[in-house]
Motif scaffolding. Structure first.
Motif, short mmCIF file in Angstrom:
data_model
loop_
_atom_site.label_atom_id
_atom_site.label_comp_id
_atom_site.label_asym_id
_atom_site.label_seq_id
_atom_site.Cartn_x
_atom_site.Cartn_y
_atom_site.Cartn_z
N MET A 1 45.72 -63.25 32.72
CA MET A 1 44.39 -62.77 32.43
C MET A 1 44.39 -61.28 32.10
N ALA A 2 45.29 -60.53 32.72
CA ALA A 2 45.36 -59.09 32.47
C ALA A 2 45.67 -58.80 31.00
N TRP A 3 46.49 -59.65 30.38
CA TRP A 3 46.83 -59.44 28.97
C TRP A 3 45.62 -59.67 28.07
N VAL A 4 44.80 -60.65 28.41
CA VAL A 4 43.59 -60.90 27.64
C VAL A 4 42.64 -59.71 27.76
N ILE A 5 42.46 -59.24 28.98
CA ILE A 5 41.60 -58.08 29.22
C ILE A 5 42.14 -56.86 28.47
N LEU A 6 43.44 -56.68 28.50
CA LEU A 6 44.06 -55.55 27.81
C LEU A 6 43.85 -55.65 26.29
N THR A 7 43.97 -56.84 25.75
CA THR A 7 43.75 -57.02 24.31
C THR A 7 42.30 -56.71 23.95
N ILE A 8 41.37 -57.16 24.76
CA ILE A 8 39.96 -56.86 24.51
C ILE A 8 39.71 -55.35 24.61
N ALA A 9 40.35 -54.70 25.57
CA ALA A 9 40.24 -53.25 25.70
C ALA A 9 40.73 -52.57 24.43
N GLY A 10 41.82 -53.06 23.88
CA GLY A 10 42.36 -52.52 22.64
C GLY A 10 41.42 -52.72 21.47
N LEU A 11 40.74 -53.86 21.43
CA LEU A 11 39.77 -54.11 20.36
C LEU A 11 38.58 -53.16 20.46
N PHE A 12 38.16 -52.88 21.69
CA PHE A 12 37.09 -51.89 21.86
C PHE A 12 37.57 -50.49 21.50
N GLU A 13 38.86 -50.24 21.67
CA GLU A 13 39.40 -48.95 21.21
C GLU A 13 39.28 -48.84 19.69
N VAL A 14 39.56 -49.93 19.01
CA VAL A 14 39.37 -49.96 17.56
C VAL A 14 37.91 -49.66 17.23
#
Length: 105
Positions: A1-14
């Protein structure tokens, strides 16, 4: 789950990186509000992901997702350069992100 959250965090960084372009130096209210909101969500999700992931891995993946996404959107939205060498470099960043995911414990 942490990887999914991290990916979403990266998308918000974009989202906030691209949003910065639309704020016109933080002189436009709604783009500024959206950009700041995306910053807060991105950093919050990064912090949550770091509970379960190594700090170096999480930060590298977060910035990598942000970098790749921002470069690609810059090409499509703003007509940024899309030379072969630039795209190869973006591909190397993507390969690094995948490598960190595959090699993480």
């Amino acid at each position: 789950m942490a990887w999914v959250i991290l990916t979403i965090a990266g998308l918000f960084e974009v989202g906030w990186a691209i949003g910065l372009k639309y704020t016109d130096g933080f002189t436009k209210l709604w783009p500024t509000v959206g950009t700041v909101a995306a910053m807060l969500v991105s950093l919050t999700l990064l912090g949550i992901a770091m509970k379960d992931l190594p700090v170096g891995t999480a930060y590298a993946v977060w910035t990598g997702v942000g970098t790749v996404g921002t470069v690609l959107l810059g090409i499509f939205l703003f007509g940024d350069s899309a030379t072969v060498s630039r795209l190869i470099c973006v591909g190397l960043i993507l390969a690094g992100i995948i490598g960190l995911k595959v090699l993480s414990p």
